[in-house]
Design an enzyme around this catalytic site. Sequence first.
Site, PDB file in Angstrom:
ATOM      1  N   LYS A  28      -4.394  11.757  -6.408  1.00 20.03           N
ATOM      2  CA  LYS A  28      -4.960  10.962  -5.300  1.00 20.03           C
ATOM      3  C   LYS A  28      -3.948  10.788  -4.167  1.00 20.03           C
ATOM      4  O   LYS A  28      -4.279  11.019  -2.999  1.00 20.03           O
ATOM      5  CB  LYS A  28      -5.413   9.595  -5.848  1.00 20.03           C
ATOM      6  CG  LYS A  28      -5.966   8.635  -4.802  1.00 20.03           C
ATOM      7  CD  LYS A  28      -6.819   7.569  -5.438  1.00 20.03           C
ATOM      8  CE  LYS A  28      -6.028   6.429  -6.061  1.00 20.03           C
ATOM      9  NZ  LYS A  28      -5.350   5.563  -5.075  1.00 20.03           N
ATOM     10  N   SER A  61       7.662   0.258  -2.428  1.00 14.24           N
ATOM     11  CA  SER A  61       6.272   0.652  -2.200  1.00 14.24           C
ATOM     12  C   SER A  61       6.227   1.915  -1.359  1.00 14.24           C
ATOM     13  O   SER A  61       6.729   1.942  -0.230  1.00 14.24           O
ATOM     14  CB  SER A  61       5.518  -0.469  -1.481  1.00 14.24           C
ATOM     15  OG  SER A  61       4.369   0.047  -0.834  1.00 14.24           O
ATOM     16  N   ASP A  89       0.753   2.206 -11.558  1.00 17.08           N
ATOM     17  CA  ASP A  89      -0.701   2.341 -11.721  1.00 17.08           C
ATOM     18  C   ASP A  89      -1.117   2.550 -13.181  1.00 17.08           C
ATOM     19  O   ASP A  89      -2.303   2.480 -13.506  1.00 17.08           O
ATOM     20  CB  ASP A  89      -1.225   3.513 -10.876  1.00 17.08           C
ATOM     21  CG  ASP A  89      -1.118   3.230  -9.373  1.00 17.08           C
ATOM     22  OD1 ASP A  89      -0.996   2.044  -8.995  1.00 17.08           O
ATOM     23  OD2 ASP A  89      -1.139   4.193  -8.584  1.00 17.08           O
TER      24      ASP A  89
END
Length: 428
Positions: free
Chosen positions: A21, A166, A315
């Site tokens: 993704k 991040s 994740d």
Amino acid sequence: MKKIEHHTSGLNGTINIPGDKSISHRTIMFGSMANGKTTVENFLPGEDCLSTINCFEKLGVQIEREGSIVTIYGKGLEGLKESSTLLDVGNSGTTARLMMGILSGLPFHSVLIGDESIAKRPMKRVTNPLRQMGARIQGNQDGNFTPISIQGGELSGIEYHSPVASAQVKSAILLAGLQAKGKTTVEEPFKSRDHTERMLKAFGVHLIEDGCKVSIEGHQKLTSDIHIVVPGDISSAAFFLVAGAVAPNSKVTVKRVGLNITRTGILDVLQGMGAEISYTNIVDDVPEPYADITVESSTLKAFEVSGDIIPRLIDEIPIIALMATQAEGTTVIKDAEELKVKETNRIDTVVNELTKLGANITATEDGMIIKGGTKLHGCELDSYGDHRIGMMAAVAGLVAKGETSIKNAEAIAVSYPTFFEDLESLLG
Ligand code: S3P
């Protein structure tokens, strides 16, 4: 409502996991910013990446897609034009935050909107550094939440020390830095996924990387006419790797899984917990390596998940938590406050759903503590619209006695539209 039955005869077979993704998003963004044609193979046709395509089409880019093959006809940054309608990022934080960086440097006005979940996710982490670069960004609660309005214009490079590891923050700043005057540097506390850096380099952009620090000189152009093969998404593969390890009588092979070291924390945890795992057909491809991974039913033991491994598996924490319920001993997951600002507050949603199944799990400020070796029992679970909670619930349903039903299971299409077909094929 999706129903899953307790499965005792094991998961067996081989699956091709859909494209990554994070990498798929970036092929559309960078291909749109480049001058020329970019072709993409194994693009993920998940809802999030389709939102990215839709946004760039609205900015005037011609993009053709046939299943997982995509062609982008970029006309450089100058080719991107103001959209007469709102840019809808759907459920995708990556689309929202990376586009904020891109749009900040373009000489027109844009408005980003998204779904209910996006409206709760903090954008200040991107708005603040971009404003320091000169970006004019407005939005709910002083630019923290969508709708976000951006009047693009001239930017200047900054040196930014991000309080969080991040990749979305780092990438937004680098993409603004690409259009800024002078040099832009981003430093993070731990290294986050580096797909932006790898792909920008493939597009001919010069970057300087030094540990957790990346610098970019402004006003560089992206060269094009490149072909990108997107490896399988390790974050999607994780659900079947864990399912194969916890379900008895199983042997699962997942083909062409991305092995970028900034993403492989889940493999370290599987190994650390004692999973029988092996690698074949390793391809050290540029920009992203991949391999086939096989996992077999294993006797698992507890493991501590903390520190610099967290960004490498952020994740995968929902499925790691489920795996820990089936391991011997107490697993501690800490330093993972970032879970609170994902598609749902994943400390709450993981703990809620696993508790309903009978797990011994406690939420902490920055993670969770799981006492393993519990027998789970089927019940009604909810994804709360979070794709990874939906997939965790499905794997839990295979292990739990009786029947498990999952509300809002359709959210899984955000990252893995063919999840249930692949699961069926392994159940035989
Ligand atoms: C992503 C980065 C991560 C990850 C998300 C995708 C990306 O978020 O959780 O699913 O593509 O850059 P953060 O950068 O906020 O950690």
